[in-house]
Structure formats: structure tokens, C-alpha cells
Design a protein around this motif. Structure first.
Motif, PDB file in Angstrom:
ATOM      1  N   SER A  69       0.643  -1.149   0.059  1.00 29.84           N
ATOM      2  CA  SER A  69       0.069  -0.008   0.067  1.00 29.84           C
ATOM      3  C   SER A  69       0.876   1.213  -0.026  1.00 29.84           C
ATOM      4  O   SER A  69       0.416   2.104  -0.468  1.00 29.84           O
ATOM      5  CB  SER A  69      -0.847   0.060   1.259  1.00 29.84           C
ATOM      6  N   THR A  70       1.765   1.067   0.728  1.00 31.83           N
ATOM      7  CA  THR A  70       2.953   2.252   0.667  1.00 31.83           C
ATOM      8  C   THR A  70       3.364   2.643  -0.521  1.00 31.83           C
ATOM      9  O   THR A  70       3.692   3.792  -1.023  1.00 31.83           O
ATOM     10  CB  THR A  70       4.012   2.031   1.794  1.00 31.83           C
ATOM     11  N   LEU A  71       3.756   1.624  -1.345  1.00 29.83           N
ATOM     12  CA  LEU A  71       4.166   1.677  -2.595  1.00 29.83           C
ATOM     13  C   LEU A  71       3.125   2.359  -3.640  1.00 29.83           C
ATOM     14  O   LEU A  71       3.712   3.413  -4.342  1.00 29.83           O
ATOM     15  CB  LEU A  71       4.891   0.373  -3.359  1.00 29.83           C
ATOM     16  N   GLY A  72       2.088   2.126  -3.520  1.00 32.32           N
ATOM     17  CA  GLY A  72       0.967   2.651  -4.397  1.00 32.32           C
ATOM     18  C   GLY A  72       0.669   4.168  -3.992  1.00 32.32           C
ATOM     19  O   GLY A  72       0.420   4.968  -4.779  1.00 32.32           O
ATOM     20  N   VAL A  73       0.473   4.354  -2.872  1.00 30.81           N
ATOM     21  CA  VAL A  73       0.539   5.559  -2.430  1.00 30.81           C
ATOM     22  C   VAL A  73       1.812   6.596  -2.574  1.00 30.81           C
ATOM     23  O   VAL A  73       1.601   7.643  -3.113  1.00 30.81           O
ATOM     24  CB  VAL A  73       0.227   5.812  -0.852  1.00 30.81           C
ATOM     25  N   GLY A  74       2.803   6.072  -2.359  1.00 31.65           N
ATOM     26  CA  GLY A  74       4.240   6.790  -2.809  1.00 31.65           C
ATOM     27  C   GLY A  74       4.180   7.131  -4.378  1.00 31.65           C
ATOM     28  O   GLY A  74       4.635   8.344  -4.747  1.00 31.65           O
ATOM     29  N   VAL A  75       3.954   6.242  -5.065  1.00 28.40           N
ATOM     30  CA  VAL A  75       3.883   6.340  -6.473  1.00 28.40           C
ATOM     31  C   VAL A  75       3.021   7.340  -6.957  1.00 28.40           C
ATOM     32  O   VAL A  75       3.246   8.280  -7.937  1.00 28.40           O
ATOM     33  CB  VAL A  75       3.668   4.952  -7.434  1.00 28.40           C
ATOM     34  N   LEU A  76       1.757   7.472  -6.521  1.00 32.10           N
ATOM     35  CA  LEU A  76       0.882   8.195  -6.770  1.00 32.10           C
ATOM     36  C   LEU A  76       1.158   9.722  -6.232  1.00 32.10           C
ATOM     37  O   LEU A  76       1.060  10.726  -7.036  1.00 32.10           O
ATOM     38  CB  LEU A  76      -0.586   7.992  -6.133  1.00 32.10           C
ATOM     39  N   LEU A  77       1.691   9.897  -5.239  1.00 35.48           N
ATOM     40  CA  LEU A  77       2.154  11.246  -4.743  1.00 35.48           C
ATOM     41  C   LEU A  77       3.340  11.706  -5.490  1.00 35.48           C
ATOM     42  O   LEU A  77       3.522  12.918  -5.775  1.00 35.48           O
ATOM     43  CB  LEU A  77       2.482  11.146  -3.203  1.00 35.48           C
ATOM     44  N   SER A  78       4.468  10.839  -5.953  1.00 39.62           N
ATOM     45  CA  SER A  78       5.590  11.403  -6.903  1.00 39.62           C
ATOM     46  C   SER A  78       5.089  11.753  -8.151  1.00 39.62           C
ATOM     47  O   SER A  78       5.374  12.683  -8.494  1.00 39.62           O
ATOM     48  CB  SER A  78       6.420  10.159  -6.822  1.00 39.62           C
ATOM     49  N   ALA A  79       3.987  11.167  -8.629  1.00 33.79           N
ATOM     50  CA  ALA A  79       3.466  11.329  -9.974  1.00 33.79           C
ATOM     51  C   ALA A  79       2.675  12.884  -9.771  1.00 33.79           C
ATOM     52  O   ALA A  79       2.959  13.754 -10.785  1.00 33.79           O
ATOM     53  CB  ALA A  79       2.539  10.611 -10.540  1.00 33.79           C
ATOM     54  N   VAL A  80       2.074  12.978  -8.944  1.00 29.54           N
ATOM     55  CA  VAL A  80       1.529  14.530  -8.570  1.00 29.54           C
ATOM     56  C   VAL A  80       2.402  15.511  -8.431  1.00 29.54           C
ATOM     57  O   VAL A  80       2.455  16.371  -8.844  1.00 29.54           O
ATOM     58  CB  VAL A  80       0.575  14.282  -7.224  1.00 29.54           C
ATOM     59  N   LEU A  81       3.630  14.909  -7.600  1.00 28.71           N
ATOM     60  CA  LEU A  81       4.710  16.061  -7.344  1.00 28.71           C
ATOM     61  C   LEU A  81       5.392  16.288  -8.590  1.00 28.71           C
ATOM     62  O   LEU A  81       5.576  17.640  -9.092  1.00 28.71           O
ATOM     63  CB  LEU A  81       5.750  15.380  -6.457  1.00 28.71           C
ATOM     64  N   GLY A  82       5.588  15.315  -9.670  1.00 28.73           N
ATOM     65  CA  GLY A  82       6.291  15.653 -11.027  1.00 28.73           C
ATOM     66  C   GLY A  82       5.322  16.357 -11.671  1.00 28.73           C
ATOM     67  O   GLY A  82       5.903  17.318 -12.459  1.00 28.73           O
ATOM     68  N   TYR A  83       4.013  16.280 -11.794  1.00 32.57           N
ATOM     69  CA  TYR A  83       3.053  17.159 -12.492  1.00 32.57           C
ATOM     70  C   TYR A  83       3.007  18.411 -12.104  1.00 32.57           C
ATOM     71  O   TYR A  83       3.214  19.449 -12.885  1.00 32.57           O
ATOM     72  CB  TYR A  83       1.709  16.473 -12.531  1.00 32.57           C
ATOM     73  N   VAL A  84       3.068  18.849 -10.883  1.00 38.36           N
ATOM     74  CA  VAL A  84       3.180  20.206 -10.315  1.00 38.36           C
ATOM     75  C   VAL A  84       4.491  20.834 -10.611  1.00 38.36           C
ATOM     76  O   VAL A  84       4.557  21.875 -10.845  1.00 38.36           O
ATOM     77  CB  VAL A  84       2.811  20.259  -8.833  1.00 38.36           C
ATOM     78  N   LEU A  85       5.719  20.108 -10.389  1.00 36.91           N
ATOM     79  CA  LEU A  85       6.774  20.792 -10.676  1.00 36.91           C
ATOM     80  C   LEU A  85       6.824  21.011 -12.266  1.00 36.91           C
ATOM     81  O   LEU A  85       7.629  22.322 -12.518  1.00 36.91           O
ATOM     82  CB  LEU A  85       7.935  19.679 -10.380  1.00 36.91           C
ATOM     83  N   GLU A  86       6.633  20.363 -12.835  1.00 38.36           N
ATOM     84  CA  GLU A  86       6.695  20.469 -14.653  1.00 38.36           C
ATOM     85  C   GLU A  86       5.930  21.854 -14.671  1.00 38.36           C
ATOM     86  O   GLU A  86       6.340  22.749 -15.395  1.00 38.36           O
ATOM     87  CB  GLU A  86       6.372  19.392 -15.529  1.00 38.36           C
ATOM     88  N   TRP A  87       4.700  21.784 -14.100  1.00 32.32           N
ATOM     89  CA  TRP A  87       3.780  22.916 -14.440  1.00 32.32           C
ATOM     90  C   TRP A  87       4.617  24.390 -13.700  1.00 32.32           C
ATOM     91  O   TRP A  87       4.506  25.504 -14.416  1.00 32.32           O
ATOM     92  CB  TRP A  87       2.432  22.773 -13.600  1.00 32.32           C
ATOM     93  N   ALA A  88       4.842  24.320 -12.544  1.00 30.85           N
ATOM     94  CA  ALA A  88       5.326  25.458 -11.867  1.00 30.85           C
ATOM     95  C   ALA A  88       6.869  25.954 -12.233  1.00 30.85           C
ATOM     96  O   ALA A  88       7.062  26.983 -12.185  1.00 30.85           O
ATOM     97  CB  ALA A  88       5.336  25.065 -10.323  1.00 30.85           C
ATOM     98  N   PHE A  89       7.813  24.850 -12.531  1.00 28.85           N
ATOM     99  CA  PHE A  89       8.983  24.922 -12.774  1.00 28.85           C
ATOM    100  C   PHE A  89       9.394  25.007 -14.140  1.00 28.85           C
ATOM    101  O   PHE A  89      10.084  25.805 -15.036  1.00 28.85           O
ATOM    102  CB  PHE A  89       9.835  24.727 -11.551  1.00 28.85           C
TER     103      PHE A  89
END
Length: 292
Positions: A69-89
């Protein structure tokens, strides 16, 4: 070296090479397709490892399932982080020169390291493998090999096969490959190239974070681990060919075997063997093993 020891070192080489591939695949996608030199990519590997440690208790309490479950949540959070970083920076860097890309992504390394220090501290942490995979299998009469390492290798192979299928057999892969060669042409066909690049960046971040999460029970979690893996990942990208996923896979496996057997057979020279390999391949093929 007896047969059992040789087999164990081969398995270690395969596991190390496949983990390198997961991190380097995201880097070669971002570098080769988007044209951005991302020095912060190793930080995503570190973030994944620290998420495996920090999220274990809250995820288990909320969703159950422990490590998976930690793997699943972590992958989802990291994908969201990547999306936001690309948009913001990163979306502002496509038309900038490489010096500005290097300066901004180096600044992100400092930000991530400081945030890591504030949130979880500077200690070294260990992450236990899931109980289902905590055993070992016998190799010969005296030696055993951890089941978890075999699990890591198997998962990495599945992800490598999935990436190959996406890039060669799907419409998304076709658009990504077309966008890497001619952005204007892809835009003229009505494809949202910005959204496409955000998806690519988010996938690259998720791959690096996933590699960090599955590597955490093997190598522990410690400050600076992102910087250590970044250098070797750039070597993988250069050897494999910038933008080539299959090149990254072959290069990562080569480095895995050279590094692992170098530490066993030539421990005093093991630190330079990977770079000797890179120099030899670039003398033979200056553009790397494969072109994107």
C-alpha cells in the motif's frame, strides 16, 4: 569463485542494473524528449526512499496492506509531485539555455535536501521488507539469497516490459516519440504538447521515486543518496544514448555487471571501471549504443 558465489553476484548485478534502469529511464525521457538537463532527478529517488520510510505507519493505519500500500500511495504522490513541478518550474525552461536549466535544477536539489532535513532529520533509517518477501532461498549447501531481491528484479523487468509496450504499441507512445522529434508538427495536429510533456515528466518522477522505494529495504535510507545515484544515472544515459529507453536498459545492465564483479574481482580499481566502460563505448559509438 565457485558456482554459487558466481550466481549470487549475477543476481546482484541484475538487481542493481534494473534499479539503475528505473531511475535512468526517467532521466533519459526528461533529457532526451523534453531537452531539459535535470540535476534534481536523483532527488526524486531520495524522495521515494524517504516516503517508503515515512509513509509506512500512516498508510498501514489508513489503508492496511503494509509495504505494498505504501508503494501505491508513494507512486501516486510522486506522480502528482512531478506534474506540479513541471507546471510550476520546468515548463519555463524549454526555450532557455542549458546553464539556466542546470542552475534551477541544482537549486531544487538544495530545496529538497533542506526539506528532507527539516521533515525527517539527518539520521540513517532502515525499511523492513514485507513479511511475505522476507525469507531466503538456498543456493547450494551454504549460501542463500533474499527473496526480496528477486522480487525487486522481477518488478523492474515487468516495468521495463510495460515501458516498451507503451512506447512501441500505444498511441501515447507514438505521440511522445513524435513530440521528441518535432514539437511544432505535433502541436499543429491538435495535440496538447504541454500536457504530453507533463505526463512524461510525472512518469519520470514516479519511476525514480518507485526505484527509491523498492531499494529502501536493500540499501537503507540516508541523506545524500540522491546525489550518489544521479552521477551513475547520467553515465547510463550517455552510454545508452540520450532519449533511448532500450539503450538505458542495456547500459544499466552493463554497468550493474561491471560494478558488481569489479568490486569482487578488482576491488582497488572498482571505482573507475564504470567510467572506463563509458569511455570505451563512446570511443566506439560517440552517440551511445542507441539513438532515440
Amino acid at each position: 569463485m565457485d558456482l554459487a558465489t558466481f550466481l549470487i553476484q549475477c543476481l546482484n548485478s541484475l538487481q542493481y542494473g534494473l534499479l539503475l534502469f528505473l531511475v535512468a529511464a526517467g532521466l533519459t525521457l526528461i533529457f532526451g524528449i523534453m531537452g531539459i538537463i535535470n540535476l534534481a532527478h536523483g532527488s526524486f529517488y531520495m524522495i521515494g526512499a524517504y516516503m517508503a520510510y515515512a509513509l509506512a505507519a500512516p498508510v498501514a493505519a489508513t489503508f492496511g496492506g503494509g509495504f505494498f500500500s505504501t508503494l501505491g500511495v508513494g507512486v501516486l504522490l510522486s506522480a502528482v509531485l512531478g506534474y506540479v513541478l513541471e507546471w510550476a518550474f520546468f515548463s519555463y525552461l524549454y526555450e532557455r539555455d542549458h546553464l539556466q536549466q542546470v542552475l534551477m535544477t541544482y537549486g531544487l536539489i538544495l530545496v529538497f535536501e533542506e526539506l528532507r532535513s527539516i521533515i525527517v532529520g539527518d539520521d540513517v533509517y532502515s525499511v523492513a521488507p514485507p513479511p511475505l518477501l522476507s525469507g531466503s532461498i538456498a543456493l547450494g549447501e551454504l549460501m542463500t539469497y533474499p527473496v526480496y531481491r528477486l522480487f525487486v528484479s522481477g518488478v523492474c523487468l515487468l516495468l521495463a516490459g510495460g515501458m516498451w509496450w507503451v512506447f512501441t504499441r500505444t498511441r501515447l507512445g507514438m505521440m511522445i516519440r513524435a513530440g521528441s522529434h518535432d514539437r511544432e508538427m505535433v502541436q499543429s495536429l491538435g495535440i496538447d504538447i504541454q500536457l504530453l510533456f507533463r505526463i512524461v515528466f510525472a512518469a519520470g518522477v514516479a519511476l525514480a521515486a518507485f526505484a527509491g522505494m523498492v531499494a529502501a529495504p536493500v540499501s537503507s535510507v540516508y541523506p545524500g543518496m540522491g546525489s550518489a545515484v544521479l552521477i551513475i544515472c547520467f553515465v547510463v544515459v550517455v552510454i545508452g544514448g540520450i532519449g533511448s529507453v532500450r539503450g538505458a536498459l542495456l547500459a544499466a545492465l552493463l554497468i550493474g555487471f561491471v560494478d558488481t564483479f569489479g568490486k569482487v574481482l578488482l576491488p582497488q580499481a572498482s571505482g573507475v571501471l564504470v567510467y572506463v566502460l563509458m569511455a570505451g563505448i563512446l570511443l566506439w559509438r560517440p552517440m551511445g549504443l542507441f539513438k532515440s
